[in-house]
Motif scaffolding. Structure first.
Motif, PDB file in Angstrom:
ATOM      1  N   ALA A  59       0.836  -1.202   0.000  1.00 26.12           N
ATOM      2  CA  ALA A  59       0.000   0.000   0.000  1.00 26.12           C
ATOM      3  C   ALA A  59       0.872   1.254   0.000  1.00 26.12           C
ATOM      4  O   ALA A  59       1.951   1.269   0.594  1.00 26.12           O
ATOM      5  CB  ALA A  59      -0.901  -0.001   1.229  1.00 26.12           C
ATOM      6  N   PRO A  60       0.423   2.293  -0.659  1.00 24.78           N
ATOM      7  CA  PRO A  60       1.179   3.553  -0.629  1.00 24.78           C
ATOM      8  C   PRO A  60       1.094   4.185   0.757  1.00 24.78           C
ATOM      9  O   PRO A  60       0.182   3.895   1.534  1.00 24.78           O
ATOM     10  CB  PRO A  60       0.466   4.418  -1.673  1.00 24.78           C
ATOM     11  CG  PRO A  60      -0.903   3.861  -1.773  1.00 24.78           C
ATOM     12  CD  PRO A  60      -0.790   2.403  -1.465  1.00 24.78           C
ATOM     13  N   CYS A  61       2.051   5.019   1.054  1.00 27.01           N
ATOM     14  CA  CYS A  61       2.041   5.733   2.328  1.00 27.01           C
ATOM     15  C   CYS A  61       1.857   7.229   2.063  1.00 27.01           C
ATOM     16  O   CYS A  61       1.914   7.704   0.933  1.00 27.01           O
ATOM     17  CB  CYS A  61       3.321   5.473   3.117  1.00 27.01           C
ATOM     18  SG  CYS A  61       4.797   6.222   2.405  1.00 27.01           S
ATOM     19  N   SER A  62       1.668   7.973   3.129  1.00 27.04           N
ATOM     20  CA  SER A  62       1.418   9.410   3.007  1.00 27.04           C
ATOM     21  C   SER A  62       2.619  10.159   2.437  1.00 27.04           C
ATOM     22  O   SER A  62       2.472  11.273   1.948  1.00 27.04           O
ATOM     23  CB  SER A  62       1.031   9.988   4.370  1.00 27.04           C
ATOM     24  OG  SER A  62       2.072   9.789   5.295  1.00 27.04           O
ATOM     25  N   ARG A  63       3.780   9.559   2.453  1.00 23.53           N
ATOM     26  CA  ARG A  63       4.971  10.206   1.878  1.00 23.53           C
ATOM     27  C   ARG A  63       4.829  10.446   0.386  1.00 23.53           C
ATOM     28  O   ARG A  63       5.530  11.267  -0.192  1.00 23.53           O
ATOM     29  CB  ARG A  63       6.218   9.367   2.132  1.00 23.53           C
ATOM     30  CG  ARG A  63       6.636   9.333   3.560  1.00 23.53           C
ATOM     31  CD  ARG A  63       7.894   8.539   3.715  1.00 23.53           C
ATOM     32  NE  ARG A  63       8.251   8.453   5.124  1.00 23.53           N
ATOM     33  CZ  ARG A  63       9.243   7.759   5.576  1.00 23.53           C
ATOM     34  NH1 ARG A  63      10.003   7.073   4.746  1.00 23.53           N
ATOM     35  NH2 ARG A  63       9.510   7.725   6.863  1.00 23.53           N
TER      36      ARG A  63
END
Length: 104
Positions: A59-63
């Motif tokens: 999953a992608p992260c907020s970065r």
């Protein structure tokens, strides 16, 4: 260990409104080409001297908002690559082949 398909980089760039995205910006350990990682969930692959088992989508992260700009997180959704368990450690280098291990 995390992997992403090289073929997804232009898709991510397009969705993020960019002309290109450098693989290192996406913070994945390995970039592979010519293989459908999604089709290999639960399967083992050899990369260089290492054996990996693909486990779950990464999953992608907020970065990604900081790296790709507004909408970066959503651009990565569904294109974030895969997490893998290291079954047998080994040296992995640029240009190493990815070999799918045959199922018994």
């Amino acid at each position: 260990m995390t992997l992403i398909q090289w073929e997804h980089l232009p898709v991510i760039a397009s969705l993020a409104g960019r002309t290109e995205v450098a693989a290192e910006v996406l913070r994945r350990n390995l970039v592979v080409a010519g293989i459908n990682l999604s089709a290999l969930r639960g399967r083992e692959i050899d990369v260089g001297g290492a054996r990996l088992r693909l486990t779950v989508p990464c999953a992608p992260c907020s970065r990604m908002e900081a790296e790709l700009g507004p909408g970066g997180y959503n651009a990565m959704r569904g294109h974030g690559g895969w997490c893998a368990e290291v079954v047998a450690p080994g040296r992995v280098g640029a240009g190493d082949a990815v070999v799918v291990i045959a199922e018994d």
